[in-house]
Design a protein around this motif. Structure first.
Motif, PDB file in Angstrom:
ATOM      1  N   CYS A   1      -5.478   0.650   5.965  1.00 61.82           N
ATOM      2  CA  CYS A   1      -6.031   2.039   5.935  1.00 61.82           C
ATOM      3  C   CYS A   1      -7.182   2.152   4.925  1.00 61.82           C
ATOM      4  CB  CYS A   1      -4.868   2.861   5.432  1.00 61.82           C
ATOM      5  SG  CYS A   1      -4.330   2.696   3.534  1.00 61.82           S
TER       6      CYS A   1
ATOM      7  N   CYS B   1      -6.597  -1.825   1.006  1.00 62.41           N
ATOM      8  CA  CYS B   1      -5.651  -2.312   2.141  1.00 62.41           C
ATOM      9  C   CYS B   1      -6.545  -2.319   3.400  1.00 62.41           C
ATOM     10  CB  CYS B   1      -4.693  -1.163   2.097  1.00 62.41           C
ATOM     11  SG  CYS B   1      -3.666  -0.998   3.701  1.00 62.41           S
TER      12      CYS B   1
ATOM     13  N   CYS C   1       0.750  -1.068   0.027  1.00 59.62           N
ATOM     14  CA  CYS C   1      -0.127  -0.088  -0.089  1.00 59.62           C
ATOM     15  C   CYS C   1       0.790   1.450  -0.046  1.00 59.62           C
ATOM     16  CB  CYS C   1      -0.809  -0.093   1.135  1.00 59.62           C
ATOM     17  SG  CYS C   1      -1.762   1.409   1.499  1.00 59.62           S
TER      18      CYS C   1
ATOM     19  N   CYS D   1       0.033   3.411   3.665  1.00 56.94           N
ATOM     20  CA  CYS D   1       0.610   2.819   4.933  1.00 56.94           C
ATOM     21  C   CYS D   1       1.621   1.758   4.861  1.00 56.94           C
ATOM     22  CB  CYS D   1      -0.505   2.363   5.694  1.00 56.94           C
ATOM     23  SG  CYS D   1      -1.288   0.817   5.016  1.00 56.94           S
TER      24      CYS D   1
HETATM   25 ZN   LIG Z   1      -2.783   1.100   3.513  1.00 61.53          ZN
END
Ligand SMILES: [Zn+2]
Length: 317
Positions: free
Chosen positions: A55, A52, A26, A29
């Protein structure tokens, strides 16, 4: 005109796009855990999108490589999405850009004062740069699409760079930075947002707009297409800004994923949105393709898209 093979690759339903790609972590994050939110796009072509788990940022999986994405933009993008088969921006696109630029300039009017330094990142055909300059600002654009950048220079006489790496501008240089429907096209939107935030003055504002993946009134798969390698909702928009040291500016109008941000010294905190990915997987769950075709639910979006193009084409300048 694009070749028959091009049409086969880009329009034939139930087949994939001509790319290989690679799985990525991701960009927001760094997590690799995800949940699938879609297997097809708005053309009913095979295209996997994942959210994700940490997040909630949505991304294409596998992610097209930088070369594949560049190749796609060089050949397919405009033909695919903007009804432009011969060089230069089509009329309906210019009319839409002009309307949007006027809206953005009105929204940011308190900061678009004479002498203010303005950057439009992804400046397209240059309408917003022209609007900012009309208010006395020093406006500069960044636009990798060569035809669009050339159009902006010729028709609006504005300065447009092909690209801008981190060192291109001094930290804290700009009073206003805008990026309109650009982040969803980037492989690294969170990193780019950090770069833009660095270029912003301490009291500057950053306008960011992306399509809202959670928008209602659209069949879920309509929200997905190959050019958009990332998908945002209100929460992930704000998390992306938060990671870059930005928070929503409460003195400005906001609509979901069209937001004016300001800098904040408060610590960013964890980049996470517990439960968001699962919620998106449920909300964006598509109808099976055959049921969707049989339902006729595709007719209205198609009519609406075409009507919009016709209206934009014939709108008075
Ligand atoms: Zn993420």
């Amino acid at each position: 005109m694009p070749s028959p093979r091009y049409f086969l690759n880009h329009f034939m339903p139930f087949t994939g796009y001509p790319y290989t790609g690679a799985p990525t972590a991701c960009n927001l994050c760094g997590s690799r855990e995800s949940v699938t939110v879609a297997e097809t796009d708005r053309r009913l072509k095979t295209l996997k999108s994942i959210a994700c788990l940490q997040c909630g940022l949505i991304r294409t999986d596998p992610m097209p490589t930088p070369d594949e994405l560049a190749n796609y933009y060089a050949t397919a993008y405009r033909a695919d999405y903007q009804l432009a088969f011969a060089g230069g921006p089509p009329r309906h696109h210019l009319n839409r850009s002009a309307r949007e630029a006027a809206f953005r300039a009105d929204l940011l009017a308190p900061k678009l004062t004479p002498g203010a330094r303005v950057l439009d990142f992804g400046s397209g055909s240059g309408e917003f740069l022209a609007a900012a300059r009309a208010r006395g600002c020093e406006a500069i654009g960044v636009e990798p699409g060569r035809d669009y950048a050339a159009y902006a220079r010729t028709h609006h006489g504005v300065e447009v760079l092909d690209d801008a790496d981190d060192g291109r501008f001094e930290p804290g240089y700009f009073d206003v930075i805008t990026t309109h429907h650009v982040m969803e096209h980037l492989r690294d939107p969170a990193d780019v947002m950090e770069r833009l935030a660095r270029w912003l003055k301490p009291d500057g504002v950053l306008y960011a707009a992306v399509p809202n993946m959670a928008a209602t009134g659209k069949p879920p798969h309509e929200r997905f297409h190959f050019a958009h390698v990332h998908g945002f909702v209100r929460d992930t928009c704000d998390l992306t800004a938060r990671r870059a040291g930005l928070v929503p500016h409460t003195e400005y109008w906001r609509e979901d994923t069209t937001v004016v941000y300001r800098k904040s010294d408060a610590p960013a905190g964890p980049i996470a949105a517990p439960g968001l990915a699962q919620r998106l997987a449920t909300e964006l769950k598509p109808m099976p393709a055959a049921a969707y075709l049989a339902s006729g639910a595709w007719i209205w979006p198609m009519v609406r898209r075409n009507a919009k193009a016709v209206r934009d084409t014939f709108a008075p300048k």
